[in-house]
Design a protein around this motif. Structure first.
Motif, PDB file in Angstrom:
ATOM      1  N   PHE A  28      40.551  63.666 -33.285  1.00  0.00           N
ATOM      2  CA  PHE A  28      41.638  62.725 -32.984  1.00  0.00           C
ATOM      3  C   PHE A  28      41.112  61.296 -32.872  1.00  0.00           C
ATOM      4  O   PHE A  28      41.742  60.350 -33.350  1.00  0.00           O
ATOM      5  N   SER A  29      39.945  61.137 -32.254  1.00  0.00           N
ATOM      6  CA  SER A  29      39.383  59.791 -32.097  1.00  0.00           C
ATOM      7  C   SER A  29      38.964  59.197 -33.435  1.00  0.00           C
ATOM      8  O   SER A  29      38.878  57.976 -33.580  1.00  0.00           O
ATOM      9  N   GLU A  30      38.712  60.054 -34.421  1.00  0.00           N
ATOM     10  CA  GLU A  30      38.307  59.599 -35.751  1.00  0.00           C
ATOM     11  C   GLU A  30      39.496  59.341 -36.673  1.00  0.00           C
ATOM     12  O   GLU A  30      39.310  58.982 -37.834  1.00  0.00           O
ATOM     13  N   GLY A  31      40.708  59.533 -36.156  1.00  0.00           N
ATOM     14  CA  GLY A  31      41.890  59.210 -36.943  1.00  0.00           C
ATOM     15  C   GLY A  31      42.652  60.392 -37.482  1.00  0.00           C
ATOM     16  O   GLY A  31      43.611  60.208 -38.250  1.00  0.00           O
ATOM     17  N   ASN A 232      40.041  59.673 -42.952  1.00  0.00           N
ATOM     18  CA  ASN A 232      40.809  58.538 -42.444  1.00  0.00           C
ATOM     19  C   ASN A 232      40.360  57.236 -43.088  1.00  0.00           C
ATOM     20  O   ASN A 232      41.179  56.353 -43.391  1.00  0.00           O
ATOM     21  N   GLU A 233      39.066  57.112 -43.326  1.00  0.00           N
ATOM     22  CA  GLU A 233      38.538  55.903 -43.960  1.00  0.00           C
ATOM     23  C   GLU A 233      39.110  55.736 -45.368  1.00  0.00           C
ATOM     24  O   GLU A 233      39.564  54.657 -45.749  1.00  0.00           O
ATOM     25  N   TYR A 234      39.116  56.819 -46.145  1.00  0.00           N
ATOM     26  CA  TYR A 234      39.662  56.751 -47.497  1.00  0.00           C
ATOM     27  C   TYR A 234      41.173  56.521 -47.475  1.00  0.00           C
ATOM     28  O   TYR A 234      41.720  55.820 -48.321  1.00  0.00           O
ATOM     29  N   ARG A 235      41.847  57.120 -46.508  1.00  0.00           N
ATOM     30  CA  ARG A 235      43.293  56.901 -46.410  1.00  0.00           C
ATOM     31  C   ARG A 235      43.594  55.427 -46.148  1.00  0.00           C
ATOM     32  O   ARG A 235      44.502  54.852 -46.759  1.00  0.00           O
ATOM     33  N   GLU A 236      42.845  54.817 -45.245  1.00  0.00           N
ATOM     34  CA  GLU A 236      43.076  53.405 -44.948  1.00  0.00           C
ATOM     35  C   GLU A 236      42.802  52.537 -46.171  1.00  0.00           C
ATOM     36  O   GLU A 236      43.526  51.574 -46.436  1.00  0.00           O
TER      37      GLU A 236
END
Length: 456
Positions: A28-31, A232-236
Motif C-alpha cells: 500500500f505504501s508503494e502505491g 505504480n512507477e510505470y502507471r504514473e
C-alpha cells in the motif's frame, strides 16, 4: 487508456513475508490499489489467509489448513514473527483505512470443495461492510458461479493460464479475466474489452520486473505483480502521457539511424534500429514529457522525428540528401529547436554557407528541414539538389520526377548554375529549369542567335 490498477501479489512478497500485515502495508505504501490474498477454510470453518494448503513453506511446520482448527493454526508464525491470519483479522485490522482494498482468491478443489467457502466469505464481507473494497478472482469456475449468485455486485475475475480456459460458458459468470503474462496480447485484450470484460495480468512468483517494459504498452485494466512499486512507477509515467490512435503507413526521412525502444517511458533499447528511408505502419503516437514517439509494432517505439506519411514521400524525397543555404533572399533565417513552437528560436543559419539536410519533416502544409544546429522552414532557404545517390535516395532525380506544378521553386541557382550555362554549341541544356523560373533575372548574358528559350 492510461490508468490501471496495481495489485500487490500477496502484498509485496519481495520485501516482506507474503500475506502478512507487513507485506500488505509495504505494498500500500508503494502505491498498490489492492493487495491480493488467498483463502483456505480451516476445520472449524474459519477463512485462513494462505496461498498453500500446507503451511510448511511459510512457517516451517507441516500443517494442513483444512485439518486443523484456527486456534491451532494461529500459533504458527512467519519469519517476521507474525502469526497466520484469518480474513476476519485482516478486515478488522484495515477496516478504518478506506484506501486498503483486497483482491481475494478462493482456493478450491476441482470438485468445488470446500462447498461453503463463498457463504463464509459473504458473512465476513457483510460483517465489516467491505462490499466496495474487495474483488474476487479464482481458477475455480464453481467459485465464480457461487459468488455471482451470492454477491452479484462485487467484481469477479476468472484466472486463466491458457486461452483454452476462457470460453463463453465462464464469461457469463464473470466481469473480467486475469490472464497469464505469457499469453496476453493486445488483440486478446481488445476482444475481451469488446465483450465488456476487464482484463488483468498476473505472473508467477519468479516474475522479472523487466516485464513491465512490455506490459505497460498494453491496454490492461490492472496487473497482479510482485513489484507494486515498479507497477505504480510505470502507471504514473503512463498517466503523464497522451496517446493518439493512428492507422498510417510512414517513411523515415532522417539520415541518422535511430534506436527502437520497448516503450516510450523508460526508453529501453531493443536490438533493432530505424534506418534511413525505412517504411513502417504506425498505430499510435505517444506524447510524453515534451517528446513524441511512434508505435511501430508490438513493444516497438521510436522518436517521431522524421516520420512522414507515405502520401508525402514523393514531395519530400528531393530534400533528402540535399543541402540548404541562406543567401539573404528572405528575411527569416531563424533556426528553431522545435518546429512546432514559434518561441523556440535558438540561432540563425549562416549566410552563404550550405548545410546538409539531416531530417525532413512535413507539418501540415509546411516542410521543415533539420540542420546541424536546428530546424528551419524550407521556404526560407534555397535548396541545392544532390545529383548523386545518397543513402539510397536520388534527390535531383526525385525532383524531376515530380510534375512541374508540384516542384518547389527555391532552387539555389548560384550553386546549380550548370542548369543555366549555355553549352559550347550555344544550345541550352536543362532549359526546363529556366521555364520553372520565368521571373528570374539571369546574372550572366546568354549569347545565342536562336530563340529556343521562347519556344519552351
Amino acid at each position: 487508456m492510461s490508468g490501471f490498477d496495481v495489485i500487490g501479489h500477496r502484498g509485496d512478497p519481495i520485501k516482506a513475508p507474503e500475506e502478512t500485515f507487513e507485506s500488505f502495508n509495504t505494498a500500500f505504501s508503494e502505491g498498490a490499489d489492492y493487495v491480493e490474498l488467498d483463502l483456505h477454510v480451516s476445520k472449524d470453518n474459519v477463512l485462513v489467509v494462505s496461498h498453500d494448503k500446507n503451511l510448511e513453506r511459510i512457517t516451517g511446520t507441516s500443517m494442513v489448513v483444512s485439518e486443523q482448527n484456527f486456534s491451532t493454526l494461529s500459533q504458527l508464525h512467519q519469519e517476521n514473527g507474525e502469526p497466520i491470519h484469518s480474513l476476519d483479522q485482516v478486515f478488522a485490522h484495515y477496516k478504518d483505512n478506506p484506501k486498503a482494498k483486497f483482491l481475494i482468491e478462493t482456493k478450491k478443489t476441482k470438485k468445488g470443495n470446500p462447498q461453503n467457502m463463498e457463504e463464509l466469505l459473504k458473512e465476513c464481507i457483510d460483517k465489516y461492510g467491505m462490499q466496495n473494497r474487495v474483488m474476487f478472482h479464482s481458477f475455480s469456475t464453481k467459485s465464480m458461479q457461487n459468488e455471482a449468485k451470492l454477491m452479484p455486485n462485487i467484481p469477479r475475475i476468472f484466472i486463466a493460464g491458457t486461452t483454452k480456459r476462457v470460453n463463453f460458458d465462464i464469461l457469463q459468470y464473470v466481469t473480467g479475466v486475469n490472464l497469464s503474462s505469457n499469453i496476453v496480447t493486445p488483440d486478446i485484450i481488445n476482444a475481451l474489452h469488446a465483450m465488456n470484460k476487464t482484463v488483468y495480468v498476473w505472473d508467477e512468483m519468479n516474475e522479472s520486473p523487466s516485464k513491465w517494459n512490455t506490459l505497460v504498452n498494453m491496454p490492461i485494466d490492472g496487473v497482479v505483480t510482485n513489484y507494486p512499486a515498479t507497477g505504480n512507477e510505470y502507471r504514473e509515467l503512463k498517466n503523464q502521457s497522451q496517446s493518439e490512435v493512428l492507422d498510417q503507413n510512414v517513411y523515415y526521412l532522417g539520415t541518422k539511424e535511430e534506436p527502437i525502444y520497448e516503450n516510450p517511458y523508460r526508453l529501453v533499447k531493443t536490438k533493432r534500429e530505424v534506418r534511413p528511408l525505412d517504411g513502417f505502419h504506425i498505430t499510435n503516437i505517444i506524447k510524453f514529457h515534451g517528446n513524441e514517439y511512434v508505435q511501430l509494432g508490438e513493444n516497438s517505439f521510436a522518436n517521431a522525428e522524421g516520420f512522414n506519411s507515405d502520401s508525402a514521400l514523393k514531395e519530400l524525397r528531393p530534400y533528402f540528401g540535399a543541402k540548404a543555404i541562406f543567401r539573404g533572399q528572405e528575411q527569416n533565417n531563424y533556426l528553431y529547436k522545435d518546429p512546432r513552437k514559434k518561441n523556440s528560436i535558438i540561432n540563425r543559419l549562416e549566410f552563404n554557407k550550405p548545410e546538409r539536410i539531416l531530417t525532413v519533416q512535413k507539418l501540415g502544409t509546411q516542410v521543415w528541414l533539420k540542420l546541424k544546429d536546428g530546424w528551419i522552414n524550407s521556404k526560407d532557404v534555397l535548396i541545392q539538389l544532390n545529383p548523386n545517390n545518397y543513402l539510397g535516395n536520388e534527390s535531383e532525380e526525385s525532383y524531376y520526377d515530380l510534375p512541374v506544378g508540384q516542384r518547389f521553386k527555391n532552387i539555389d541557382l548560384l550553386e546549380n548554375n550548370l542548369y543555366l550555362k549555355p553549352s559550347t554549341d550555344q544550345d541550352l541544356k536543362r532549359a526546363n529549369l529556366i521555364r520553372d523560373f520565368n521571373s528570374l533575372n539571369l546574372i550572366f548574358p546568354i549569347k545565342n542567335n536562336n530563340n529556343s528559350i521562347n519556344q519552351i
